[in-house]
Scaffold this active site. Structure first.
Site, PDB file in Angstrom:
ATOM      1  N   GLU A 179      38.749  38.676  19.657  1.00 53.43           N
ATOM      2  CA  GLU A 179      40.093  38.182  19.407  1.00 53.43           C
ATOM      3  C   GLU A 179      40.328  36.883  20.145  1.00 53.43           C
ATOM      4  O   GLU A 179      39.692  36.598  21.158  1.00 53.43           O
ATOM      5  CB  GLU A 179      41.120  39.229  19.830  1.00 53.43           C
ATOM      6  CG  GLU A 179      40.873  39.817  21.196  1.00 53.43           C
ATOM      7  CD  GLU A 179      41.863  40.930  21.502  1.00 53.43           C
ATOM      8  OE1 GLU A 179      41.725  42.000  20.896  1.00 53.43           O
ATOM      9  OE2 GLU A 179      42.744  40.722  22.332  1.00 53.43           O
ATOM     10  N   CYS A 182      43.352  30.577  23.564  1.00 49.66           N
ATOM     11  CA  CYS A 182      42.712  31.458  24.540  1.00 49.66           C
ATOM     12  C   CYS A 182      41.511  32.090  23.840  1.00 49.66           C
ATOM     13  O   CYS A 182      41.677  32.810  22.853  1.00 49.66           O
ATOM     14  CB  CYS A 182      43.728  32.514  24.958  1.00 49.66           C
ATOM     15  SG  CYS A 182      43.039  33.794  25.994  1.00 49.66           S
ATOM     16  N   CYS A 198      33.591  43.737  27.867  1.00 49.77           N
ATOM     17  CA  CYS A 198      33.423  43.228  29.230  1.00 49.77           C
ATOM     18  C   CYS A 198      32.913  44.363  30.108  1.00 49.77           C
ATOM     19  O   CYS A 198      33.238  45.523  29.874  1.00 49.77           O
ATOM     20  CB  CYS A 198      34.780  42.728  29.759  1.00 49.77           C
ATOM     21  SG  CYS A 198      34.711  42.006  31.413  1.00 49.77           S
ATOM     22  N   CYS A 241      37.906  46.076  35.368  1.00 45.42           N
ATOM     23  CA  CYS A 241      39.229  45.966  36.003  1.00 45.42           C
ATOM     24  C   CYS A 241      40.135  47.075  35.455  1.00 45.42           C
ATOM     25  O   CYS A 241      40.180  47.299  34.236  1.00 45.42           O
ATOM     26  CB  CYS A 241      39.848  44.596  35.743  1.00 45.42           C
ATOM     27  SG  CYS A 241      38.885  43.249  36.433  1.00 45.42           S
ATOM     28  N   CYS A 275      42.886  46.315  32.619  1.00 47.46           N
ATOM     29  CA  CYS A 275      42.539  45.428  31.508  1.00 47.46           C
ATOM     30  C   CYS A 275      41.977  46.189  30.310  1.00 47.46           C
ATOM     31  O   CYS A 275      41.112  47.058  30.459  1.00 47.46           O
ATOM     32  CB  CYS A 275      41.529  44.393  31.984  1.00 47.46           C
ATOM     33  SG  CYS A 275      41.030  43.243  30.699  1.00 47.46           S
ATOM     34  N   GLY A 310      36.148  39.276  28.081  1.00 42.32           N
ATOM     35  CA  GLY A 310      34.883  38.912  28.708  1.00 42.32           C
ATOM     36  C   GLY A 310      35.042  38.176  30.015  1.00 42.32           C
ATOM     37  O   GLY A 310      36.123  37.687  30.352  1.00 42.32           O
ATOM     38  N   GLU A 311      33.944  38.130  30.763  1.00 44.57           N
ATOM     39  CA  GLU A 311      33.909  37.396  32.020  1.00 44.57           C
ATOM     40  C   GLU A 311      33.048  36.148  31.789  1.00 44.57           C
ATOM     41  O   GLU A 311      31.820  36.250  31.662  1.00 44.57           O
ATOM     42  CB  GLU A 311      33.314  38.299  33.122  1.00 44.57           C
ATOM     43  CG  GLU A 311      32.936  37.593  34.403  1.00 44.57           C
ATOM     44  CD  GLU A 311      34.010  36.668  34.971  1.00 44.57           C
ATOM     45  OE1 GLU A 311      35.187  37.063  35.037  1.00 44.57           O
ATOM     46  OE2 GLU A 311      33.663  35.521  35.342  1.00 44.57           O
ATOM     47  N   SER A 338      38.719  31.114  33.549  1.00 45.96           N
ATOM     48  CA  SER A 338      39.230  32.169  34.423  1.00 45.96           C
ATOM     49  C   SER A 338      38.118  33.154  34.764  1.00 45.96           C
ATOM     50  O   SER A 338      37.401  33.631  33.892  1.00 45.96           O
ATOM     51  CB  SER A 338      40.373  32.897  33.710  1.00 45.96           C
ATOM     52  OG  SER A 338      40.848  33.957  34.506  1.00 45.96           O
ATOM     53  N   SER A 386      41.078  35.299  39.276  1.00 42.40           N
ATOM     54  CA  SER A 386      41.936  36.479  39.212  1.00 42.40           C
ATOM     55  C   SER A 386      41.880  37.187  40.549  1.00 42.40           C
ATOM     56  O   SER A 386      40.864  37.795  40.883  1.00 42.40           O
ATOM     57  CB  SER A 386      41.444  37.410  38.096  1.00 42.40           C
ATOM     58  OG  SER A 386      41.449  36.721  36.876  1.00 42.40           O
ATOM     59  N   LEU A 387      42.945  37.097  41.295  1.00 40.71           N
ATOM     60  CA  LEU A 387      42.951  37.664  42.643  1.00 40.71           C
ATOM     61  C   LEU A 387      43.637  39.035  42.632  1.00 40.71           C
ATOM     62  O   LEU A 387      43.046  40.034  43.017  1.00 40.71           O
ATOM     63  CB  LEU A 387      43.646  36.677  43.590  1.00 40.71           C
ATOM     64  CG  LEU A 387      43.320  36.817  45.069  1.00 40.71           C
ATOM     65  CD1 LEU A 387      41.826  36.718  45.319  1.00 40.71           C
ATOM     66  CD2 LEU A 387      44.053  35.747  45.880  1.00 40.71           C
ATOM     67  N   HIS A 388      44.882  39.041  42.227  1.00 40.98           N
ATOM     68  CA  HIS A 388      45.644  40.272  41.982  1.00 40.98           C
ATOM     69  C   HIS A 388      45.904  41.157  43.203  1.00 40.98           C
ATOM     70  O   HIS A 388      46.499  42.228  43.071  1.00 40.98           O
ATOM     71  CB  HIS A 388      44.991  41.137  40.889  1.00 40.98           C
ATOM     72  CG  HIS A 388      44.791  40.415  39.592  1.00 40.98           C
ATOM     73  ND1 HIS A 388      45.631  39.442  39.134  1.00 40.98           N
ATOM     74  CD2 HIS A 388      43.824  40.540  38.639  1.00 40.98           C
ATOM     75  CE1 HIS A 388      45.198  38.996  37.959  1.00 40.98           C
ATOM     76  NE2 HIS A 388      44.105  39.635  37.649  1.00 40.98           N
ATOM     77  N   ASN A 412      50.982  43.116  31.879  1.00 41.91           N
ATOM     78  CA  ASN A 412      51.236  43.512  30.513  1.00 41.91           C
ATOM     79  C   ASN A 412      50.778  44.962  30.370  1.00 41.91           C
ATOM     80  O   ASN A 412      49.589  45.226  30.446  1.00 41.91           O
ATOM     81  CB  ASN A 412      50.385  42.607  29.616  1.00 41.91           C
ATOM     82  CG  ASN A 412      51.066  42.307  28.312  1.00 41.91           C
ATOM     83  OD1 ASN A 412      51.726  43.168  27.735  1.00 41.91           O
ATOM     84  ND2 ASN A 412      50.897  41.096  27.848  1.00 41.91           N
ATOM     85  N   CYS A 424      44.723  40.645  26.819  1.00 39.80           N
ATOM     86  CA  CYS A 424      43.279  40.772  26.556  1.00 39.80           C
ATOM     87  C   CYS A 424      42.868  42.112  25.974  1.00 39.80           C
ATOM     88  O   CYS A 424      43.108  43.146  26.556  1.00 39.80           O
ATOM     89  CB  CYS A 424      42.478  40.665  27.842  1.00 39.80           C
ATOM     90  SG  CYS A 424      42.922  39.324  28.852  1.00 39.80           S
TER      91      CYS A 424
HETATM   92  N1  SAH Z   1      37.285  37.893  33.114  1.00 39.46           N
HETATM   93  C1  SAH Z   1      38.121  36.780  33.408  1.00 39.46           C
HETATM   94  C2  SAH Z   1      38.960  36.282  32.248  1.00 39.46           C
HETATM   95  C3  SAH Z   1      39.591  37.252  31.303  1.00 39.46           C
HETATM   96  S1  SAH Z   1      41.147  37.955  31.621  1.00 39.46           S
HETATM   97  C4  SAH Z   1      38.984  37.095  34.608  1.00 39.46           C
HETATM   98  O1  SAH Z   1      38.929  38.201  35.113  1.00 39.46           O
HETATM   99  O2  SAH Z   1      39.686  36.216  35.072  1.00 39.46           O
HETATM  100  C5  SAH Z   1      42.330  36.696  31.862  1.00 39.46           C
HETATM  101  C6  SAH Z   1      43.387  37.109  32.874  1.00 39.46           C
HETATM  102  O3  SAH Z   1      44.229  38.151  32.371  1.00 39.46           O
HETATM  103  C7  SAH Z   1      42.790  37.644  34.184  1.00 39.46           C
HETATM  104  O4  SAH Z   1      43.517  37.138  35.268  1.00 39.46           O
HETATM  105  C8  SAH Z   1      43.007  39.130  34.041  1.00 39.46           C
HETATM  106  O5  SAH Z   1      42.957  39.767  35.280  1.00 39.46           O
HETATM  107  C9  SAH Z   1      44.349  39.160  33.351  1.00 39.46           C
HETATM  108  N2  SAH Z   1      44.696  40.431  32.711  1.00 39.46           N
HETATM  109  C10 SAH Z   1      43.909  41.341  32.121  1.00 39.46           C
HETATM  110  N3  SAH Z   1      44.616  42.384  31.655  1.00 39.46           N
HETATM  111  C11 SAH Z   1      45.898  42.117  31.940  1.00 39.46           C
HETATM  112  C12 SAH Z   1      47.121  42.802  31.718  1.00 39.46           C
HETATM  113  N4  SAH Z   1      47.152  43.984  31.114  1.00 39.46           N
HETATM  114  N5  SAH Z   1      48.258  42.218  32.163  1.00 39.46           N
HETATM  115  C13 SAH Z   1      48.228  41.005  32.782  1.00 39.46           C
HETATM  116  N6  SAH Z   1      47.118  40.316  33.018  1.00 39.46           N
HETATM  117  C14 SAH Z   1      45.961  40.865  32.614  1.00 39.46           C
END
Ligand code: SAH
Length: 344
Positions: free
Chosen positions: A90, A103, A110, A114, A117, A157-158, A189, A212-214, A288, A331
């Site tokens: 997608e 995007c 992937c 996470c 995700c 994907g990463e 990213s 992506s730190l989170h 999300n 994603c």
């Molecule tokens: N693998 C890469 C890029 C893909 S995801 C990465 O980890 O950065 C792109 C961004 O969306 C990342 O910051 C990821 O952590 C975030 N993401 C994934 N699922 C999400 C969700 N349900 N809500 C908000 N952000 C999300």
């Protein structure tokens, strides 16, 4: 086996043409057509028929079929595309005043795992090749008959787990005689694969690196992102600091706000201290919610408080405007729906 023409740079095509005693200018013509997103050799109407036949013996155009499009009330368009081997990916088109941004996905599925995700729910199926990544840009641009000016590698994907093809893709899409999308208009990213960030740093590209730190504590990040067990917060931030210094580019940190998990005042303060000496910007994203996961997004007041604390410490932070939330634009969400439908 036929080779995918969309994987070829102009220079590689010129070499191939020279090796086959075909005038060099023909390579430019073919590259032009490919960059315009043609889906068949027959569309190349300034290329002689016998050359087209010769090309067909060695190459194919790796098309993807648009199998579903959903349009949000804000104009965001989410595409589901079927690849040659039947796999589904997608990508999302976002329309801004300053231009069209896309995007793209870099892998089918992937393997990073996470916990919030949707892309990783069914694991990694395979890497996309450079032609399949640029193909997403070409297909969408053709669909809307408009130029795409910005690319974010934030789909499924990463990207750094598919380093070689992603790098090839960025060079292809940046080519001045091709789609000519500036490196500064590309954001990559990553979940934080340190050795690959170090390799990327050496390329000294003008792209934006988003990490992506989170979380601001290893315990919390371990639970959200298994990759943290290999590449923990401190060494990751250390490499990000160096990345910004070496490339001169500000690093973006993505921080998905999850109610009660990582959005408290103490977390914001901890984050501010961690990021103190890094040339960076923080993107706060209320998470999300994904049907298969149980996380809840922080409310607006909580997000605002988090942002203010960062600002008070001199760290630039924005709360990301949500686009396309009415069409499951996060994603992997649309693909999963499709997989579930197909397996029922
Ligand atoms: N693998 C890469 C890029 C893909 S995801 C990465 O980890 O950065 C792109 C961004 O969306 C990342 O910051 C990821 O952590 C975030 N993401 C994934 N699922 C999400 C969700 N349900 N809500 C908000 N952000 C999300």
């Amino acid at each position: 086996m036929l080779e995918s023409l969309r994987n070829y740079s102009l220079e590689a095509l010129e070499t191939w043409f020279q090796e086959h005693n075909i005038p060099k200018f023909r390579a430019k013509q073919v590259f032009d057509w490919i960059s315009k997103g043609v889906t068949a050799f027959d569309e190349m109407n300034n290329v002689p028929a016998d050359l087209k036949n010769q090309l067909k013996e060695h190459f194919f155009i790796n098309n993807m079929m648009i199998s579903d499009v959903m349009t949000s009330s804000d104009g965001t368009r989410k595409y589901l595309m079927t690849l040659n081997d039947g796999n589904i990916i997608e990508c999302v088109l976002m329309r801004y005043k300053h231009g069209n941004s896309i995007c793209v996905s870099s892998q089918v599925g992937c393997k990073m795992g996470c916990s919030f995700c949707a892309s990783t729910l069914y694991g990694l199926e395979r890497n996309l090749d450079a032609g399949e990544i640029i193909g997403q840009v070409m297909t969408v641009s053709r669909d809307i008959q408009e130029r795409i000016s910005n690319i974010v590698l934030m789909g499924s994907g990463e990207p750094l787990d598919n380093y070689h093809e992603v790098l090839k893709f960025m060079r292809l899409v940046n080519h001045p005689k091709g789609m000519n999308i500036g490196m500064r208009n590309i954001t990559l990213s990553t979940c934080g694969l340190i050795p690959k960030i170090e390799a990327l740093m050496e390329e000294k590209l003008q792209i934006t690196l988003a990490v992506s730190l989170h979380a601001a504590e290893d315990e919390v990040r371990d639970a959200l992102m298994p990759v943290n067990k290999s590449y923990a917060i401190r060494p990751l931030l250390e490499v990000c600091k160096r990345y910004a210094e070496v490339t001169g580019r500000r690093v973006t940190f993505e921080y998905a706000l999850i109610a009660g998990k990582n959005d408290q005042r103490t977390e914001a303060e901890r984050l501010a201290i961690l990021l103190r000496n890094i040339h960076c910007h923080v993107n706060l994203i209320p998470i999300n919610p994904v049907v298969e996961r149980s996380f809840k997004a922080s409310d607006q007041a909580q997000a605002k408080q988090f942002q203010n604390i960062l600002k008070q410490h001199g760290i630039e932070a924005t709360i990301r405007r949500e686009l396309g939330s009415d069409i499951d634009a996060a994603c992997g969400q649309l693909r999963n729906k499709h997989i579930n439908r197909a397996s029922k």
